[in-house]
Design a protein around this motif. Structure first.
Motif, PDB file in Angstrom:
ATOM      1  N   ASN A  23      18.984  -2.385  -3.897  1.00 21.56           N
ATOM      2  CA  ASN A  23      19.225  -1.136  -4.631  1.00 21.56           C
ATOM      3  C   ASN A  23      18.626   0.000  -3.805  1.00 21.56           C
ATOM      4  OD1 ASN A  23      19.729   0.836  -6.517  1.00 21.56           O
ATOM      5  ND2 ASN A  23      18.042   0.260  -7.871  1.00 21.56           N
ATOM      6  N   LYS A  24      19.442   0.567  -2.918  1.00 16.37           N
ATOM      7  CA  LYS A  24      18.927   1.479  -1.898  1.00 16.37           C
ATOM      8  C   LYS A  24      18.370   2.760  -2.492  1.00 16.37           C
ATOM      9  CE  LYS A  24      20.938   2.010   2.131  1.00 16.37           C
ATOM     10  NZ  LYS A  24      21.837   2.446   3.232  1.00 16.37           N
ATOM     11  N   HIS A  25      17.160   3.105  -2.088  1.00 18.59           N
ATOM     12  CA  HIS A  25      16.517   4.386  -2.360  1.00 18.59           C
ATOM     13  C   HIS A  25      16.008   4.940  -1.037  1.00 18.59           C
ATOM     14  CE1 HIS A  25      16.531   2.891  -6.453  1.00 18.59           C
ATOM     15  NE2 HIS A  25      15.959   3.980  -6.908  1.00 18.59           N
ATOM     16  N   PHE A  26      16.127   6.239  -0.845  1.00 19.62           N
ATOM     17  CA  PHE A  26      15.500   6.884   0.303  1.00 19.62           C
ATOM     18  C   PHE A  26      14.148   7.443  -0.135  1.00 19.62           C
ATOM     19  CE2 PHE A  26      20.028   7.200   1.469  1.00 19.62           C
ATOM     20  CZ  PHE A  26      19.966   6.542   2.691  1.00 19.62           C
ATOM     21  N   VAL A  27      13.114   7.162   0.639  1.00 18.41           N
ATOM     22  CA  VAL A  27      11.745   7.501   0.266  1.00 18.41           C
ATOM     23  C   VAL A  27      11.087   8.263   1.404  1.00 18.41           C
ATOM     24  CG1 VAL A  27       9.518   6.594  -0.517  1.00 18.41           C
ATOM     25  CG2 VAL A  27      11.619   5.391  -1.097  1.00 18.41           C
ATOM     26  N   ILE A  28      10.280   9.279   1.052  1.00 15.88           N
ATOM     27  CA  ILE A  28       9.505  10.036   2.026  1.00 15.88           C
ATOM     28  C   ILE A  28       8.018   9.880   1.707  1.00 15.88           C
ATOM     29  CG2 ILE A  28       8.965  12.322   2.966  1.00 15.88           C
ATOM     30  CD1 ILE A  28      11.774  13.179   2.447  1.00 15.88           C
ATOM     31  N   TYR A  29       7.234   9.576   2.742  1.00 15.69           N
ATOM     32  CA  TYR A  29       5.776   9.488   2.640  1.00 15.69           C
ATOM     33  C   TYR A  29       5.163  10.441   3.655  1.00 15.69           C
ATOM     34  CZ  TYR A  29       6.728   5.051   0.247  1.00 15.69           C
ATOM     35  OH  TYR A  29       7.191   4.086  -0.600  1.00 15.69           O
ATOM     36  N   MET A  30       3.897  10.765   3.446  1.00 14.92           N
ATOM     37  CA  MET A  30       3.160  11.600   4.399  1.00 14.92           C
ATOM     38  C   MET A  30       1.768  11.021   4.626  1.00 14.92           C
ATOM     39  SD  MET A  30       3.933  15.575   3.411  1.00 14.92           S
ATOM     40  CE  MET A  30       5.584  16.260   3.494  1.00 14.92           C
ATOM     41  N   SER A  31       1.236  11.282   5.809  1.00 18.89           N
ATOM     42  CA  SER A  31      -0.142  10.923   6.141  1.00 18.89           C
ATOM     43  C   SER A  31      -0.782  12.081   6.888  1.00 18.89           C
ATOM     44  CB  SER A  31      -0.194   9.658   7.005  1.00 18.89           C
ATOM     45  OG  SER A  31       0.326   8.553   6.308  1.00 18.89           O
ATOM     46  N   ASN A  32      -2.085  12.184   6.759  1.00 15.86           N
ATOM     47  CA  ASN A  32      -2.850  13.237   7.436  1.00 15.86           C
ATOM     48  C   ASN A  32      -3.277  12.732   8.812  1.00 15.86           C
ATOM     49  OD1 ASN A  32      -4.601  15.212   8.292  1.00 15.86           O
ATOM     50  ND2 ASN A  32      -5.838  15.251   6.431  1.00 15.86           N
ATOM     51  N   VAL A  33      -2.758  13.366   9.863  1.00 17.93           N
ATOM     52  CA  VAL A  33      -3.046  12.918  11.230  1.00 17.93           C
ATOM     53  C   VAL A  33      -4.519  13.087  11.577  1.00 17.93           C
ATOM     54  CG1 VAL A  33      -2.346  13.148  13.656  1.00 17.93           C
ATOM     55  CG2 VAL A  33      -0.702  13.587  11.845  1.00 17.93           C
ATOM     56  N   SER A  34      -5.219  13.958  10.869  1.00 17.84           N
ATOM     57  CA  SER A  34      -6.628  14.208  11.169  1.00 17.84           C
ATOM     58  C   SER A  34      -7.525  13.023  10.813  1.00 17.84           C
ATOM     59  CB  SER A  34      -7.118  15.454  10.406  1.00 17.84           C
ATOM     60  OG  SER A  34      -6.343  16.588  10.745  1.00 17.84           O
ATOM     61  N   LEU A  35      -7.016  12.084  10.029  1.00 24.35           N
ATOM     62  CA  LEU A  35      -7.810  10.915   9.664  1.00 24.35           C
ATOM     63  C   LEU A  35      -8.024  10.003  10.869  1.00 24.35           C
ATOM     64  CD1 LEU A  35      -6.122   9.990   6.263  1.00 24.35           C
ATOM     65  CD2 LEU A  35      -8.323  11.119   6.587  1.00 24.35           C
ATOM     66  N   GLN A  36      -9.048   9.194  10.813  1.00 20.00           N
ATOM     67  CA  GLN A  36      -9.287   8.226  11.857  1.00 20.00           C
ATOM     68  C   GLN A  36      -8.174   7.177  11.868  1.00 20.00           C
ATOM     69  OE1 GLN A  36     -13.181   6.637  11.201  1.00 20.00           O
ATOM     70  NE2 GLN A  36     -14.231   8.547  11.715  1.00 20.00           N
ATOM     71  N   CYS A  37      -7.935   6.582  13.039  1.00 22.59           N
ATOM     72  CA  CYS A  37      -6.804   5.666  13.200  1.00 22.59           C
ATOM     73  C   CYS A  37      -6.839   4.525  12.194  1.00 22.59           C
ATOM     74  CB  CYS A  37      -6.785   5.115  14.622  1.00 22.59           C
ATOM     75  SG  CYS A  37      -6.420   6.337  15.892  1.00 22.59           S
ATOM     76  N   GLU A  38      -8.021   3.943  11.975  1.00 25.17           N
ATOM     77  CA  GLU A  38      -8.088   2.791  11.068  1.00 25.17           C
ATOM     78  C   GLU A  38      -7.828   3.190   9.615  1.00 25.17           C
ATOM     79  OE1 GLU A  38     -12.423   3.967  12.098  1.00 25.17           O
ATOM     80  OE2 GLU A  38     -10.496   3.732  13.107  1.00 25.17           O
ATOM     81  N   MET A  39      -8.008   4.480   9.287  1.00 28.82           N
ATOM     82  CA  MET A  39      -7.764   4.933   7.918  1.00 28.82           C
ATOM     83  C   MET A  39      -6.281   5.177   7.653  1.00 28.82           C
ATOM     84  SD  MET A  39     -10.668   4.870   6.495  1.00 28.82           S
ATOM     85  CE  MET A  39     -10.225   5.680   4.956  1.00 28.82           C
ATOM     86  N   LEU A  40      -5.506   5.461   8.703  1.00 23.55           N
ATOM     87  CA  LEU A  40      -4.094   5.775   8.514  1.00 23.55           C
ATOM     88  C   LEU A  40      -3.300   4.599   7.965  1.00 23.55           C
ATOM     89  CD1 LEU A  40      -3.304   7.881  11.718  1.00 23.55           C
ATOM     90  CD2 LEU A  40      -3.402   8.703   9.363  1.00 23.55           C
ATOM     91  N   ASP A  41      -3.761   3.381   8.222  1.00 18.17           N
ATOM     92  CA  ASP A  41      -3.054   2.199   7.740  1.00 18.17           C
ATOM     93  C   ASP A  41      -3.416   1.829   6.308  1.00 18.17           C
ATOM     94  OD1 ASP A  41      -1.721   1.888  10.131  1.00 18.17           O
ATOM     95  OD2 ASP A  41      -3.285   0.623  11.007  1.00 18.17           O
ATOM     96  N   HIS A  42      -4.394   2.495   5.715  1.00 20.07           N
ATOM     97  CA  HIS A  42      -4.789   2.181   4.344  1.00 20.07           C
ATOM     98  C   HIS A  42      -3.815   2.815   3.354  1.00 20.07           C
ATOM     99  CE1 HIS A  42      -9.280   1.261   5.384  1.00 20.07           C
ATOM    100  NE2 HIS A  42      -8.429   0.652   6.174  1.00 20.07           N
ATOM    101  N   GLU A  43      -3.457   2.062   2.335  1.00 22.64           N
ATOM    102  CA  GLU A  43      -2.504   2.550   1.346  1.00 22.64           C
ATOM    103  C   GLU A  43      -3.003   3.816   0.654  1.00 22.64           C
ATOM    104  OE1 GLU A  43      -0.240   0.946  -2.716  1.00 22.64           O
ATOM    105  OE2 GLU A  43      -1.439  -0.417  -1.489  1.00 22.64           O
TER     106      GLU A  43
END
Length: 335
Positions: A23-43
């Motif tokens: 059931n196709k949906h198009f979804v947009i997410y955002m992340s803050n690039v200023s965060l540390q690399c290991e934090m970017l992968d956290h939900e």
């Protein structure tokens, strides 16, 4: 205090069902690039923006763009709990993430079979030219931008269907947002007499535009004040070609043995997961290529032509510039 907030904007198609039925949906997410690399992968650090089963990807991106522009113009007032003061945040899009089909839509790109590869830079040409030494070198030079508006000028002329296809092939530009209007005008032209085609289609095109200018119905990302940088793992295609060569030479089992001999603990990267990589070699994702890029020049030695090894060596050198799991001296790194 005023802080700028660079954003990673990611869009993809997902299924809205818990069951296996798609059931196709198009979804947009955002992340803050200023965060540390290991934090970017956290939900917790990934912000859901919007989703729709009906709106097209570029329609969602248009709304996203307007939201960012509004926020960057007026600023967002919030409270800094560390410094105990009010601050203003000014967001802007740094780059767009997504798989290759989605990035093709975001770039208004036709396909890899087109003479030109990109909406932004006029680099490319006929196949024979691109395969020549001068043509290959020209792919890395910045040239003029292609303009999607040319297709609107030809859509009201007789035989426009073939002309638009030729335009996509020659320029590499295929804008998904405006393609619906172009297709409707093409279908109308097929049922009109040739003597009346141009006048009737110009009238229908004006009505379909609804008083909007052409710049308002093409890819909204092309007009962002901070140009988005598109990022993709080209190692995906190199991996597919490498696997094809080894399967053809019946060397895949030997490759698996060489890969198994690598000391995984010293990679400072996600586990190679050998069984998964070799069994699902056509369905790997970013974390697999991060690890493979570091070891491929070694494990494919004498298994593939030297040109392929040179390609993996170049990819390995590029990956370590783009991706860091740990930065020991942040000040020196920023300089």
């Amino acid at each position: 205090m005023v802080y700028t907030v660079p954003l990673i904007i990611f869009m993809d198609d997902v299924s809205g069902n818990v069951l296996k039925q798609w059931n196709k949906h198009f979804v947009i997410y955002m992340s803050n690039v200023s965060l540390q690399c290991e934090m970017l992968d956290h939900e917790f650090c990934v912000q859901f923006v919007t989703s729709s089963p009906h709106a097209s990807p570029m329609e969602l991106m248009y709304a996203m763009k307007q939201s960012i522009l509004k926020a960057s113009t007026s600023g967002i007032i919030t409270w800094d709990c560390q410094d105990q003061e009010e601050v203003m945040l000014v967001p802007y899009g740094l780059f767009l993430g997504g798989d290759n089909p989605m990035q093709a839509k975001e770039c208004s790109q036709g396909s890899l079979n087109c003479n030109y590869y990109c909406q932004t830079y006029q680099a490319g040409g006929p196949k024979g030219f691109k395969e020549s030494e001068a043509g290959y070198c020209s792919l890395f030079k910045v040239e003029q931008a292609h303009i999607q508006l040319k297709q609107f000028k030809t859509v009201v002329l007789p035989g426009t269907s073939m002309k638009i296809q030729a335009s996509v092939s020659s320029t590499g530009v295929c804008d998904s947002l405006s393609q619906g209007i172009l297709n409707m005008v093409v279908e109308m032209g097929k049922v009109l007499q040739e003597s009346k085609i141009k006048a009737m289609l110009e009238k229908e095109l004006t009505e379909l535009l609804g008083g909007k200018g052409l710049n308002n119905i093409i890819n909204p990302l092309l007009g962002m004040e901070n140009p988005a940088h598109h990022f993709t793992w080209h190692s995906k295609y190199f991996w597919g070609k490498t696997i094809h060569l080894m399967e053809k030479a019946k060397l895949l089992d030997l490759f698996q043995s060489c890969l198994d001999s690598i000391e995984h603990d010293v990679l400072n990267a996600p586990d190679l997961n050998l069984d998964y990589i070799c069994h699902y070699k056509g369905a790997l994702i970013r974390k697999h290529f991060k690890s493979l890029a570091q070891v491929m020049p070694f494990v494919i030695h004498d298994l593939v032509p030297q040109t392929v090894i040179d390609g993996w060596t170049t990819i390995r050198e590029l990956v370590v510039l783009l991706w860091h799991t740990k930065i020991k001296d942040l000040e020196a790194y920023l300089v």
